[in-house]
Design a protein around this motif. Structure first.
Motif, PDB file in Angstrom:
ATOM      1  N   ALA A  12       0.829  -1.207   0.000  1.00  0.00           N
ATOM      2  CA  ALA A  12       0.000   0.000   0.000  1.00  0.00           C
ATOM      3  C   ALA A  12       0.863   1.257   0.000  1.00  0.00           C
ATOM      4  CB  ALA A  12      -0.904  -0.001   1.223  1.00  0.00           C
ATOM      5  N   ASP A  13       0.244   2.388  -0.366  1.00  0.00           N
ATOM      6  CA  ASP A  13       0.978   3.659  -0.401  1.00  0.00           C
ATOM      7  C   ASP A  13       1.481   4.048   0.991  1.00  0.00           C
ATOM      8  OD1 ASP A  13       0.560   4.005  -3.145  1.00  0.00           O
ATOM      9  OD2 ASP A  13      -1.410   4.903  -2.800  1.00  0.00           O
ATOM     10  N   PHE A  14       0.664   3.771   2.033  1.00  0.00           N
ATOM     11  CA  PHE A  14       1.044   4.109   3.408  1.00  0.00           C
ATOM     12  C   PHE A  14       0.696   2.942   4.334  1.00  0.00           C
ATOM     13  CE2 PHE A  14       0.247   8.188   1.351  1.00  0.00           C
ATOM     14  CZ  PHE A  14       1.404   8.895   1.687  1.00  0.00           C
ATOM     15  N   ILE A  15       1.506   2.784   5.376  1.00  0.00           N
ATOM     16  CA  ILE A  15       1.253   1.786   6.407  1.00  0.00           C
ATOM     17  C   ILE A  15       0.997   2.524   7.717  1.00  0.00           C
ATOM     18  CG2 ILE A  15       2.130  -0.243   7.623  1.00  0.00           C
ATOM     19  CD1 ILE A  15       1.867  -0.652   4.628  1.00  0.00           C
ATOM     20  N   LEU A  16      -0.138   2.259   8.358  1.00  0.00           N
ATOM     21  CA  LEU A  16      -0.424   2.843   9.665  1.00  0.00           C
ATOM     22  C   LEU A  16       0.037   1.874  10.751  1.00  0.00           C
ATOM     23  CD1 LEU A  16      -4.031   4.327   9.154  1.00  0.00           C
ATOM     24  CD2 LEU A  16      -1.825   5.466   8.917  1.00  0.00           C
ATOM     25  N   LEU A  17       1.011   2.290  11.549  1.00  0.00           N
ATOM     26  CA  LEU A  17       1.512   1.479  12.657  1.00  0.00           C
ATOM     27  C   LEU A  17       0.753   1.879  13.921  1.00  0.00           C
ATOM     28  CD1 LEU A  17       3.471  -0.442  14.069  1.00  0.00           C
ATOM     29  CD2 LEU A  17       5.146   1.443  14.159  1.00  0.00           C
ATOM     30  N   ILE A  18      -0.178   1.025  14.340  1.00  0.00           N
ATOM     31  CA  ILE A  18      -0.991   1.299  15.524  1.00  0.00           C
ATOM     32  C   ILE A  18      -0.179   0.940  16.766  1.00  0.00           C
ATOM     33  CG2 ILE A  18      -3.213   0.903  16.625  1.00  0.00           C
ATOM     34  CD1 ILE A  18      -3.380   2.090  13.799  1.00  0.00           C
ATOM     35  N   LEU A  19       0.149   1.953  17.561  1.00  0.00           N
ATOM     36  CA  LEU A  19       1.017   1.754  18.732  1.00  0.00           C
ATOM     37  C   LEU A  19       0.189   1.563  19.990  1.00  0.00           C
ATOM     38  CD1 LEU A  19       3.601   4.552  17.850  1.00  0.00           C
ATOM     39  CD2 LEU A  19       3.965   2.076  17.676  1.00  0.00           C
ATOM     40  N   SER A  20       0.357   0.388  20.609  1.00  0.00           N
ATOM     41  CA  SER A  20      -0.302   0.055  21.871  1.00  0.00           C
ATOM     42  C   SER A  20       0.595  -0.945  22.578  1.00  0.00           C
ATOM     43  CB  SER A  20      -1.688  -0.561  21.608  1.00  0.00           C
ATOM     44  OG  SER A  20      -1.564  -1.852  21.046  1.00  0.00           O
ATOM     45  N   PRO A  21       0.373  -1.197  23.848  1.00  0.00           N
ATOM     46  CA  PRO A  21       1.228  -2.181  24.536  1.00  0.00           C
ATOM     47  C   PRO A  21       1.260  -3.528  23.819  1.00  0.00           C
ATOM     48  CG  PRO A  21      -0.074  -0.949  26.124  1.00  0.00           C
ATOM     49  CD  PRO A  21      -0.571  -0.542  24.773  1.00  0.00           C
ATOM     50  N   ASP A  22       0.137  -3.966  23.268  1.00  0.00           N
ATOM     51  CA  ASP A  22       0.087  -5.270  22.593  1.00  0.00           C
ATOM     52  C   ASP A  22       0.921  -5.269  21.324  1.00  0.00           C
ATOM     53  OD1 ASP A  22      -1.617  -6.275  24.521  1.00  0.00           O
ATOM     54  OD2 ASP A  22      -3.429  -5.659  23.441  1.00  0.00           O
ATOM     55  N   SER A  23       0.784  -4.210  20.493  1.00  0.00           N
ATOM     56  CA  SER A  23       1.496  -4.207  19.211  1.00  0.00           C
ATOM     57  C   SER A  23       3.003  -4.039  19.413  1.00  0.00           C
ATOM     58  CB  SER A  23       0.958  -3.093  18.311  1.00  0.00           C
ATOM     59  OG  SER A  23       1.272  -1.822  18.825  1.00  0.00           O
ATOM     60  N   VAL A  24       3.412  -3.220  20.408  1.00  0.00           N
ATOM     61  CA  VAL A  24       4.840  -2.987  20.642  1.00  0.00           C
ATOM     62  C   VAL A  24       5.532  -4.276  21.085  1.00  0.00           C
ATOM     63  CG1 VAL A  24       6.482  -1.808  22.151  1.00  0.00           C
ATOM     64  CG2 VAL A  24       4.612  -0.528  21.111  1.00  0.00           C
ATOM     65  N   ASP A  25       4.833  -5.118  21.823  1.00  0.00           N
ATOM     66  CA  ASP A  25       5.424  -6.364  22.322  1.00  0.00           C
ATOM     67  C   ASP A  25       5.321  -7.512  21.324  1.00  0.00           C
ATOM     68  OD1 ASP A  25       6.096  -5.135  24.677  1.00  0.00           O
ATOM     69  OD2 ASP A  25       4.259  -5.758  25.726  1.00  0.00           O
ATOM     70  N   SER A  26       4.669  -7.295  20.182  1.00  0.00           N
ATOM     71  CA  SER A  26       4.466  -8.376  19.221  1.00  0.00           C
ATOM     72  C   SER A  26       5.622  -8.442  18.235  1.00  0.00           C
ATOM     73  CB  SER A  26       3.151  -8.163  18.460  1.00  0.00           C
ATOM     74  OG  SER A  26       3.044  -9.062  17.369  1.00  0.00           O
ATOM     75  N   SER A  27       6.318  -9.569  18.210  1.00  0.00           N
ATOM     76  CA  SER A  27       7.427  -9.734  17.264  1.00  0.00           C
ATOM     77  C   SER A  27       6.916  -9.780  15.828  1.00  0.00           C
ATOM     78  CB  SER A  27       8.213 -11.011  17.588  1.00  0.00           C
ATOM     79  OG  SER A  27       7.356 -12.147  17.530  1.00  0.00           O
ATOM     80  N   PHE A  28       5.710 -10.316  15.638  1.00  0.00           N
ATOM     81  CA  PHE A  28       5.115 -10.410  14.298  1.00  0.00           C
ATOM     82  C   PHE A  28       4.840  -9.009  13.740  1.00  0.00           C
ATOM     83  CE2 PHE A  28       1.657 -11.730  11.298  1.00  0.00           C
ATOM     84  CZ  PHE A  28       2.450 -12.555  10.516  1.00  0.00           C
ATOM     85  N   GLY A  37       3.006   6.510  12.286  1.00  0.00           N
ATOM     86  CA  GLY A  37       2.721   6.054  13.638  1.00  0.00           C
ATOM     87  C   GLY A  37       1.381   6.586  14.141  1.00  0.00           C
ATOM     88  N   VAL A  38       0.601   5.738  14.792  1.00  0.00           N
ATOM     89  CA  VAL A  38      -0.689   6.118  15.362  1.00  0.00           C
ATOM     90  C   VAL A  38      -0.702   5.632  16.815  1.00  0.00           C
ATOM     91  CG1 VAL A  38      -3.189   5.894  15.219  1.00  0.00           C
ATOM     92  CG2 VAL A  38      -1.821   5.885  13.117  1.00  0.00           C
ATOM     93  N   LEU A  39      -0.604   6.563  17.768  1.00  0.00           N
ATOM     94  CA  LEU A  39      -0.549   6.210  19.180  1.00  0.00           C
ATOM     95  C   LEU A  39      -1.965   5.975  19.691  1.00  0.00           C
ATOM     96  CD1 LEU A  39       1.291   5.762  21.586  1.00  0.00           C
ATOM     97  CD2 LEU A  39       1.165   8.208  22.081  1.00  0.00           C
ATOM     98  N   TYR A  40      -2.282   4.699  19.890  1.00  0.00           N
ATOM     99  CA  TYR A  40      -3.638   4.293  20.282  1.00  0.00           C
ATOM    100  C   TYR A  40      -3.797   4.262  21.808  1.00  0.00           C
ATOM    101  CZ  TYR A  40      -7.862   1.383  20.431  1.00  0.00           C
ATOM    102  OH  TYR A  40      -9.117   0.879  20.683  1.00  0.00           O
ATOM    103  N   ARG A  41      -2.777   3.707  22.504  1.00  0.00           N
ATOM    104  CA  ARG A  41      -2.758   3.708  23.975  1.00  0.00           C
ATOM    105  C   ARG A  41      -1.337   3.960  24.440  1.00  0.00           C
ATOM    106  NH1 ARG A  41      -5.858  -1.179  23.696  1.00  0.00           N
ATOM    107  NH2 ARG A  41      -4.154  -2.330  24.675  1.00  0.00           N
ATOM    108  N   ASP A  42      -1.161   4.415  25.677  1.00  0.00           N
ATOM    109  CA  ASP A  42       0.174   4.686  26.215  1.00  0.00           C
ATOM    110  C   ASP A  42       1.044   3.442  26.120  1.00  0.00           C
ATOM    111  OD1 ASP A  42      -0.105   7.367  26.949  1.00  0.00           O
ATOM    112  OD2 ASP A  42      -1.286   6.789  28.703  1.00  0.00           O
TER     113      ASP A  42
END
Length: 457
Positions: free
Chosen positions: A39-55, A77-82
């Motif tokens: 895709a033209d852009f990738i939205l990286l949703i930042l949350s405790p779950d996504s930051v800890d996911s190696s996948f 980057g999209v900061l969803y939760r602290d």
């Protein structure tokens, strides 16, 4: 993040790839995610779950290196939760959804829309623009107002010769810059396969597969672009299968009033010319001095032409180009050129089982009248009063029973050859040129006898 995806896709201007929607059971997950990363852009949703996911980390770091190598923003980057911000993204701006999610959604959408590249220059395959275009400014503004809405479908329908195609062509030339591309598709006497092939050609595509698959692909491509698709002279339902939806707009011209795919769309009213518009066209073609000398004959000619735009234009052109024709002469007798379009419309009347799609079930026709009922009724109508007549009188003249007359009337109304005055009273009338083209001669005596019988009682 379904809520964010739904918001971004709400008006069709942004297409979102969301893994939980796009990956079906049994599909190769890695392969499908690879497609999404294109895709033209990738939205990286930042949350405790996504930051800890190696996948998730593998996914976004791949996009990060593409961004770094191309020196072009791709990962947002999209900061969803602290949560801790990944080290490689700490010096980058991110969208914050933690406090005001609706406002964050709007900021993301605004950014994506402002980054959309300008559409490439395209060649619009339009027929030559009308050399003379009179009036219709209000109709053009109406069309522009309606077609500027993404996904709009507008029909111009009515009697042959009202200038439906001329109006559509003038609109396409005048306002083509409102759209990324304009595609003009002649539909009269064309199959869905040939219309789809023409659209492929104009779009520069070469699609493989059967016709349904090609139609689906064409609709998908058109629906994703702010283009204008013009289906000109539609006579059957088949061209409606190409209507794409999405953000594309569609303009249909047709003399049919009963096409199923237009059932819930209000057609654009297209009135006959006024006397002043007729005079304007004649002055441009025949010259102001000639028109002024024969003003009374002009008015008689306009009345005989029924102020039908194409008929007026043809008459004016004949006077300009051919010394054989004069304004007084045309007022007395019309040449075949003037009624050609109407004769073609009458010739297009088909019985059930004919070459085109049937308009009514065969069972409703009177026995033995399958080939002639609509034309027979039309000729009988032409023998009746110009101001209007009752269907039962025309049916009696045409020797049709009530069922056969109603079935034939259905075709005439559907082809815009007869005009309804009062449905409850079943009262109708014909345009003056339809009366002339239909030929009332065989039924004049029958009309006189039918009227005499009615007056006897």
């Amino acid at each position: 993040m379904c809520a964010l995806a739904g918001f971004l896709e709400s008006d069709g201007l942004i297409k979102v790839w969301l893994d939980e929607r796009e990956i079906a059971p049994g599909q190769n997950i890695v392969s499908r995610i690879g497609e999404g990363l294109e895709a033209d852009f990738i939205l990286l949703i930042l949350s405790p779950d996504s930051v800890d996911s190696s996948f998730v980390k593998e996914e976004w770091t791949d996009a990060f290196w593409v961004e770094t190598n191309n020196r072009k923003t791709k990962l947002l980057g999209v900061l969803y939760r602290d949560c801790p911000i990944p080290r490689l993204r700490r010096n980058k701006k991110y969208f914050d959804l933690r406090v005001n999610q609706p406002e964050g959604f709007r900021e993301i959408r605004t950014f994506l829309l402002t980054q959309k590249p300008a559409p490439p220059e395209r060649v619009n395959y339009l027929p030559v623009r009308p050399p003379i275009f009179i009036g219709r400014e209000q109709e053009l503004e109406n069309l522009r107002e309606r077609l500027r809405q993404p996904g709009a479908l507008v029909a111009i329908s009515g009697l042959a010769g009202k200038g439906k195609s001329t109006l559509a062509l003038e609109f396409a030339h005048r306002y083509q810059r409102d759209f990324e591309a304009v595609y003009w598709l002649p539909c009269q006497s064309s199959s869905l396969a040939s219309i789809a092939a023409e659209l492929q050609h104009q779009m520069g595509l070469k699609l493989e597969g059967d016709l349904p698959a090609i139609v689906r692909e064409l609709k998908g491509v058109c629906g994703g672009n702010r283009c204008l698709l013009i289906l000109d002279n539609v006579e059957e339902e088949a061209p409606g299968e190409l209507i794409p939806g999405g953000v594309a707009s569609v303009l249909v011209t047709t003399r049919r009033s009963n096409l199923g795919f237009l059932r819930f769309h209000q057609p654009l009213p297209l009135p006959l010319f006024t006397d002043e518009q007729c005079f304007e066209l004649f002055r441009l073609q025949a010259g102001a001095a000639e028109v002024a000398r024969h003003e009374a004959e002009c008015l008689r000619l306009f009345a005989r032409l029924g102020r039908l735009p194409i008929a007026v234009a043809i008459a004016a052109a004949l006077i300009k180009e051919d010394v054989w024709y004069t304004i007084p002469g045309l007022a007395r007798e019309l040449p075949d050129d003037v009624t050609a379009l109407i004769r073609q419309a009458i010739a297009a009347l088909e019985p059930p089982g004919g070459a085109g799609a049937p308009l009514v079930p065969p069972a409703v026709y009177a026995a033995g009248a399958l080939d002639s009922a609509p034309r027979q009724l039309l000729a009988a109508m032409a023998a009746c009063a110009a101001e209007g007549f009752f269907l039962d009188l025309a049916a009696e003249i045409a020797a049709l029973d009530e069922t056969g007359a109603l079935a034939a009337l259905h075709q005439l109304i559907a082809r815009s050859l007869a005009e309804e005055i009062d449905r409850s009273a079943r009262r109708y009338r014909l345009h003056s040129l339809v009366r002339e083209a239909a030929g009332s001669g065989p039924f004049r005596q029958a009309h006189a006898e039918a009227v005499r019988r009615r007056f006897e009682t």
